[in-house]
Design an enzyme around this catalytic site. Structure first.
Site, PDB file in Angstrom:
ATOM      1  N   GLU A   1       0.852  -1.189   0.000  1.00  0.00           N
ATOM      2  CA  GLU A   1       0.000   0.000   0.000  1.00  0.00           C
ATOM      3  C   GLU A   1       0.891   1.242   0.000  1.00  0.00           C
ATOM      4  OE1 GLU A   1      -2.470   2.007   0.209  1.00  0.00           O
ATOM      5  OE2 GLU A   1      -4.361   1.045   0.762  1.00  0.00           O
TER       6      GLU A   1
ATOM      7  N   ASN B   1      -5.875   5.483   8.016  1.00  0.00           N
ATOM      8  CA  ASN B   1      -5.692   4.763   6.760  1.00  0.00           C
ATOM      9  C   ASN B   1      -4.776   5.479   5.778  1.00  0.00           C
ATOM     10  OD1 ASN B   1      -6.431   4.054   3.849  1.00  0.00           O
ATOM     11  ND2 ASN B   1      -7.432   2.404   4.961  1.00  0.00           N
TER      12      ASN B   1
ATOM     13  N   ASN C   1     -11.194   6.123   3.369  1.00  0.00           N
ATOM     14  CA  ASN C   1      -9.980   5.413   2.987  1.00  0.00           C
ATOM     15  C   ASN C   1      -9.009   6.385   2.326  1.00  0.00           C
ATOM     16  OD1 ASN C   1      -8.140   3.508   1.865  1.00  0.00           O
ATOM     17  ND2 ASN C   1      -9.710   1.947   1.768  1.00  0.00           N
TER      18      ASN C   1
ATOM     19  N   ASP D   1     -10.297   2.604  -3.028  1.00  0.00           N
ATOM     20  CA  ASP D   1      -9.239   2.571  -2.018  1.00  0.00           C
ATOM     21  C   ASP D   1      -8.400   3.836  -2.155  1.00  0.00           C
ATOM     22  OD1 ASP D   1      -7.172   1.848  -0.253  1.00  0.00           O
ATOM     23  OD2 ASP D   1      -7.348  -0.267  -0.736  1.00  0.00           O
TER      24      ASP D   1
END
Length: 304
Positions: free
Chosen positions: A44, A129, A176, A224
């Site tokens: 990520e 996040n 997110n 996302d």
């Protein structure tokens, strides 16, 4: 009705080597998350520094990686945490949204990692996040936790340059990815469990007004990571579909970047010599993909 956006192919830029892939889904993060997540890693938070190095994180195993311009992974840091997102400061420090510990700051020159925001008005965060710097140095971040349509209490915070912390939104079903438009006056938030992207106008006095459901998606696991291009368009990583959707500044779909290797397209960053290469973390396969796009990415606070 809009025509179907053209499909843009991807290619593999870098693969997490076998020597850096983990075995055993016994981490606290793996055990506490719904769904069947990959064992080896969960990539990520891609972000480029001024030297052209791509940084990214591995959430469940508390690792921060550097990826060279020729696609070679190296381990920069391994610590007791769950790094989820990265934003790079003008001075080269990495601000990390850590799912377990809040906002941390990592200095790659010294290897030092320190807490930055762990509580707001004495209250703990749910589980942060992602994050983004505004042009003036303010830092915005999402506090997602395990919120969703059953519990729409996710939040967005702003940390002003002077250190003040404001809660801008507290009613989001799973905030997110987060990004700012070129003017720095509109915030975009990926609302994963609502399969939507919200548009959040930032008023001159620091408040917000007329928050809107800007983009409505369907299928997969929801949006996302987000990134903005130099014309105000939006790149939206749609996890579960293996797609990054490209929208123009009006929110019209103009491209469908299709993963060549897996469905877990978690986040995106613009890079390359002219900023017209989209880099995508694909966590199912543990790889980073590339796609050629028509519009360059927006210049960031980091100077990239």
């Amino acid at each position: 009705m809009f025509d179907a956006p053209p499909v843009i192919p991807t290619r593999v830029f870098a693969r997490l080597p076998d020597t850096l892939r983990k075995r055993g889904k016994d981490t606290e993060w793996h055990c506490g998350q719904p769904g069947n997540l990959p064992e080896h890693s969960l990539l990520e938070g891609p972000a480029f520094d001024r030297d052209g190095t791509l940084w990214c994180v591995d959430i469940p195993y508390g690792r921060i990686f550097k990826v060279s311009p020729d696609g070679e992974f190296s381990l920069a840091l391994e610590y007791d945490g769950e790094p989820n997102g990265v934003a790079i400061h003008q001075d080269g420090r990495l601000f990390i949204a850590d799912y377990a510990h809040g906002i941390l700051v990592y200095d790659p020159r010294t290897g030092d990692i320190q807490p930055f925001v762990t509580r707001v008005r004495l209250e703990r965060l749910k589980a942060v996040n992602d994050l983004v710097f505004a042009p003036n140095g303010d830092l915005f971040f999402t506090d997602q936790g395990l919120t969703g349509l059953h519990d729409p209490t996710g939040r967005v915070f702003r940390v002003r340059v002077d250190g003040r912390v404001d809660c801008l939104l507290d009613n989001i079903p799973s905030p997110n990815g987060i990004a700012l438009d070129p003017s720095g006056t509109v915030l975009y938030v990926a609302v994963t469990r609502a399969n939507a992207v919200w548009r959040v106008p930032l008023m001159p006095d620091g408040t917000i007004a007329k928050v809107a459901n800007y983009i409505q998606l369907s299928g997969g696991g929801g949006p996302d990571g987000l990134a903005v291009d130099s014309q105000g368009g939006l790149a939206v990583a749609h996890i579960g579909l293996g797609v990054v959707w490209l929208f123009d500044r009006r929110g019209v779909p103009v491209g469908k970047v299709q993963s060549a290797v897996g469905d877990h397209t978690t986040n995106v960053a613009y890079g390359g010599p002219h900023g017209k290469t989209l880099y995508i973390t694909e966590s199912e396969s543990g790889q980073i993909l590339q796609a050629d796009v028509a519009v360059a990415g927006l210049g960031l606070y980091s100077g990239v």
